[in-house]
Write a protein that holds these residues in place. Structure first.
Motif, PDB file in Angstrom:
ATOM      1  N   THR A  63      26.101  77.312 -26.977  1.00  0.00           N
ATOM      2  CA  THR A  63      26.833  76.724 -28.103  1.00  0.00           C
ATOM      3  C   THR A  63      27.649  75.519 -27.669  1.00  0.00           C
ATOM      4  OG1 THR A  63      28.644  78.269 -27.724  1.00  0.00           O
ATOM      5  CG2 THR A  63      26.988  78.900 -29.357  1.00  0.00           C
ATOM      6  N   THR A  64      27.944  75.399 -26.372  1.00  0.00           N
ATOM      7  CA  THR A  64      28.701  74.255 -25.875  1.00  0.00           C
ATOM      8  C   THR A  64      27.861  73.509 -24.849  1.00  0.00           C
ATOM      9  OG1 THR A  64      29.758  75.693 -24.262  1.00  0.00           O
ATOM     10  CG2 THR A  64      30.978  75.239 -26.275  1.00  0.00           C
ATOM     11  N   SER A  65      26.645  73.231 -25.205  1.00  0.00           N
ATOM     12  CA  SER A  65      25.697  72.586 -24.303  1.00  0.00           C
ATOM     13  C   SER A  65      26.185  71.205 -23.873  1.00  0.00           C
ATOM     14  CB  SER A  65      24.341  72.453 -25.005  1.00  0.00           C
ATOM     15  OG  SER A  65      23.437  71.800 -24.163  1.00  0.00           O
ATOM     16  N   PRO A  66      26.211  70.954 -22.558  1.00  0.00           N
ATOM     17  CA  PRO A  66      26.654  69.638 -22.089  1.00  0.00           C
ATOM     18  C   PRO A  66      25.609  68.562 -22.377  1.00  0.00           C
ATOM     19  CG  PRO A  66      25.942  70.991 -20.251  1.00  0.00           C
ATOM     20  CD  PRO A  66      25.890  71.855 -21.468  1.00  0.00           C
ATOM     21  N   ASP A  67      26.085  67.333 -22.546  1.00  0.00           N
ATOM     22  CA  ASP A  67      25.182  66.192 -22.685  1.00  0.00           C
ATOM     23  C   ASP A  67      24.579  65.834 -21.332  1.00  0.00           C
ATOM     24  OD1 ASP A  67      25.735  65.727 -25.488  1.00  0.00           O
ATOM     25  OD2 ASP A  67      27.689  64.986 -24.842  1.00  0.00           O
ATOM     26  N   ILE A  68      25.376  65.982 -20.290  1.00  0.00           N
ATOM     27  CA  ILE A  68      24.969  65.620 -18.928  1.00  0.00           C
ATOM     28  C   ILE A  68      25.325  66.778 -17.996  1.00  0.00           C
ATOM     29  CG2 ILE A  68      25.279  63.991 -17.020  1.00  0.00           C
ATOM     30  CD1 ILE A  68      26.324  61.987 -19.176  1.00  0.00           C
ATOM     31  N   VAL A  69      24.378  67.133 -17.119  1.00  0.00           N
ATOM     32  CA  VAL A  69      24.639  68.134 -16.089  1.00  0.00           C
ATOM     33  C   VAL A  69      24.517  67.424 -14.741  1.00  0.00           C
ATOM     34  CG1 VAL A  69      23.916  70.303 -15.044  1.00  0.00           C
ATOM     35  CG2 VAL A  69      23.714  69.984 -17.510  1.00  0.00           C
ATOM     36  N   ILE A  70      25.570  67.507 -13.943  1.00  0.00           N
ATOM     37  CA  ILE A  70      25.554  66.942 -12.595  1.00  0.00           C
ATOM     38  C   ILE A  70      25.390  68.106 -11.629  1.00  0.00           C
ATOM     39  CG2 ILE A  70      26.833  65.620 -10.880  1.00  0.00           C
ATOM     40  CD1 ILE A  70      28.292  64.253 -13.223  1.00  0.00           C
ATOM     41  N   VAL A  71      24.289  68.079 -10.856  1.00  0.00           N
ATOM     42  CA  VAL A  71      23.924  69.219 -10.017  1.00  0.00           C
ATOM     43  C   VAL A  71      23.729  68.770  -8.573  1.00  0.00           C
ATOM     44  CG1 VAL A  71      22.250  71.072  -9.680  1.00  0.00           C
ATOM     45  CG2 VAL A  71      22.705  70.244 -11.972  1.00  0.00           C
ATOM     46  N   ASP A  72      24.284  69.544  -7.648  1.00  0.00           N
ATOM     47  CA  ASP A  72      24.060  69.330  -6.224  1.00  0.00           C
ATOM     48  C   ASP A  72      22.653  69.816  -5.883  1.00  0.00           C
ATOM     49  OD1 ASP A  72      24.219  69.102  -3.466  1.00  0.00           O
ATOM     50  OD2 ASP A  72      25.419  70.908  -3.220  1.00  0.00           O
ATOM     51  N   GLY A  85      15.062  73.343 -12.607  1.00  0.00           N
ATOM     52  CA  GLY A  85      13.806  73.646 -13.306  1.00  0.00           C
ATOM     53  C   GLY A  85      14.025  74.553 -14.505  1.00  0.00           C
ATOM     54  N   LEU A  86      14.898  75.550 -14.350  1.00  0.00           N
ATOM     55  CA  LEU A  86      15.190  76.452 -15.473  1.00  0.00           C
ATOM     56  C   LEU A  86      15.902  75.732 -16.608  1.00  0.00           C
ATOM     57  CD1 LEU A  86      16.271  79.726 -13.652  1.00  0.00           C
ATOM     58  CD2 LEU A  86      14.198  79.329 -14.974  1.00  0.00           C
ATOM     59  N   ILE A  87      16.808  74.837 -16.252  1.00  0.00           N
ATOM     60  CA  ILE A  87      17.510  74.059 -17.288  1.00  0.00           C
ATOM     61  C   ILE A  87      16.506  73.226 -18.074  1.00  0.00           C
ATOM     62  CG2 ILE A  87      19.122  72.143 -17.671  1.00  0.00           C
ATOM     63  CD1 ILE A  87      20.694  73.207 -15.237  1.00  0.00           C
ATOM     64  N   LEU A  88      15.586  72.588 -17.366  1.00  0.00           N
ATOM     65  CA  LEU A  88      14.598  71.743 -18.043  1.00  0.00           C
ATOM     66  C   LEU A  88      13.596  72.562 -18.851  1.00  0.00           C
ATOM     67  CD1 LEU A  88      14.004  69.027 -15.314  1.00  0.00           C
ATOM     68  CD2 LEU A  88      15.243  68.806 -17.482  1.00  0.00           C
ATOM     69  N   GLN A  89      13.332  73.792 -18.461  1.00  0.00           N
ATOM     70  CA  GLN A  89      12.479  74.668 -19.272  1.00  0.00           C
ATOM     71  C   GLN A  89      13.163  74.988 -20.592  1.00  0.00           C
ATOM     72  OE1 GLN A  89      11.523  78.176 -17.033  1.00  0.00           O
ATOM     73  NE2 GLN A  89       9.859  77.181 -15.917  1.00  0.00           N
ATOM     74  N   ARG A  90      14.469  75.227 -20.530  1.00  0.00           N
ATOM     75  CA  ARG A  90      15.229  75.546 -21.744  1.00  0.00           C
ATOM     76  C   ARG A  90      15.409  74.333 -22.646  1.00  0.00           C
ATOM     77  NH1 ARG A  90      20.256  79.179 -19.468  1.00  0.00           N
ATOM     78  NH2 ARG A  90      19.014  80.929 -18.747  1.00  0.00           N
ATOM     79  N   ASN A  91      15.628  73.171 -22.016  1.00  0.00           N
ATOM     80  CA  ASN A  91      15.884  71.947 -22.772  1.00  0.00           C
ATOM     81  C   ASN A  91      15.262  70.765 -22.035  1.00  0.00           C
ATOM     82  OD1 ASN A  91      16.809  69.813 -24.253  1.00  0.00           O
ATOM     83  ND2 ASN A  91      18.972  70.158 -23.855  1.00  0.00           N
ATOM     84  N   PRO A  92      14.004  70.428 -22.344  1.00  0.00           N
ATOM     85  CA  PRO A  92      13.324  69.340 -21.640  1.00  0.00           C
ATOM     86  C   PRO A  92      14.009  67.980 -21.773  1.00  0.00           C
ATOM     87  CG  PRO A  92      11.752  70.645 -22.901  1.00  0.00           C
ATOM     88  CD  PRO A  92      13.123  71.109 -23.284  1.00  0.00           C
ATOM     89  N   ALA A  93      14.861  67.811 -22.771  1.00  0.00           N
ATOM     90  CA  ALA A  93      15.541  66.535 -22.982  1.00  0.00           C
ATOM     91  C   ALA A  93      16.898  66.472 -22.286  1.00  0.00           C
ATOM     92  CB  ALA A  93      15.726  66.289 -24.478  1.00  0.00           C
ATOM     93  N   GLN A  94      17.267  67.527 -21.563  1.00  0.00           N
ATOM     94  CA  GLN A  94      18.576  67.572 -20.893  1.00  0.00           C
ATOM     95  C   GLN A  94      18.704  66.439 -19.883  1.00  0.00           C
ATOM     96  OE1 GLN A  94      21.414  69.973 -21.152  1.00  0.00           O
ATOM     97  NE2 GLN A  94      22.145  68.110 -20.207  1.00  0.00           N
ATOM     98  N   LYS A  95      19.833  65.743 -19.911  1.00  0.00           N
ATOM     99  CA  LYS A  95      20.115  64.700 -18.924  1.00  0.00           C
ATOM    100  C   LYS A  95      20.712  65.366 -17.691  1.00  0.00           C
ATOM    101  CE  LYS A  95      21.273  61.440 -22.540  1.00  0.00           C
ATOM    102  NZ  LYS A  95      22.405  60.798 -23.201  1.00  0.00           N
ATOM    103  N   ILE A  96      20.081  65.148 -16.533  1.00  0.00           N
ATOM    104  CA  ILE A  96      20.539  65.759 -15.292  1.00  0.00           C
ATOM    105  C   ILE A  96      20.676  64.683 -14.234  1.00  0.00           C
ATOM    106  CG2 ILE A  96      20.005  67.417 -13.475  1.00  0.00           C
ATOM    107  CD1 ILE A  96      18.432  69.015 -15.523  1.00  0.00           C
ATOM    108  N   LEU A  97      21.818  64.676 -13.569  1.00  0.00           N
ATOM    109  CA  LEU A  97      22.051  63.810 -12.428  1.00  0.00           C
ATOM    110  C   LEU A  97      22.102  64.698 -11.200  1.00  0.00           C
ATOM    111  CD1 LEU A  97      22.808  61.078 -11.123  1.00  0.00           C
ATOM    112  CD2 LEU A  97      25.190  61.637 -11.618  1.00  0.00           C
ATOM    113  N   VAL A  98      21.210  64.473 -10.236  1.00  0.00           N
ATOM    114  CA  VAL A  98      21.130  65.312  -9.046  1.00  0.00           C
ATOM    115  C   VAL A  98      21.786  64.584  -7.883  1.00  0.00           C
ATOM    116  CG1 VAL A  98      19.581  66.512  -7.473  1.00  0.00           C
ATOM    117  CG2 VAL A  98      18.993  66.361  -9.890  1.00  0.00           C
ATOM    118  N   LEU A  99      22.720  65.278  -7.218  1.00  0.00           N
ATOM    119  CA  LEU A  99      23.407  64.751  -6.049  1.00  0.00           C
ATOM    120  C   LEU A  99      22.710  65.254  -4.783  1.00  0.00           C
ATOM    121  CD1 LEU A  99      27.091  65.504  -7.084  1.00  0.00           C
ATOM    122  CD2 LEU A  99      25.810  63.406  -7.450  1.00  0.00           C
TER     123      LEU A  99
END
Length: 102
Positions: A63-72, A85-99
């Protein structure tokens, strides 16, 4: 996750805008806290939460889905499953920044 949600928007100089809601997932406490503190200085970003494990990231309420997820990149996996991978399965349009450390 430590939840910090104060509202869906802010008023600044007579204009309404919707900040990008951000979640930060990093198992290195110092880097995670530094990044969160830096992002708090930018009015366009609102920190929804932070975590140090992949399981916490995946339990973030939908219910409080972030617009951007920053992940190590070295965030511990969940039963050998990549949290990104699990985040993208749930929401393929999710913006993810990988550190990465390298």
């Amino acid at each position: 996750f430590q939840y910090r949600c104060s509202g869906p928007g802010q008023i600044e100089r007579g204009k309404y805008y919707h900040p990008d809601f951000v979640a930060v997932a990093d198992n290195y406490t110092l880097r995670r806290q530094g990044l969160v503190n830096l992002l708090r200085t930018v009015p366009e970003f609102h920190i929804l939460g932070e975590c140090s494990e992949g399981s916490e990231l995946l339990n973030f309420p939908s219910t409080t889905s972030p617009d951007i997820v920053i992940v190590d990149l070295s965030l511990p996996t969940i039963n050998n499953i990549d949290p990104v991978g699990l985040i993208l399965q749930r929401n393929p349009a999710q913006k993810i920044l990988v550190l990465s450390d390298s």
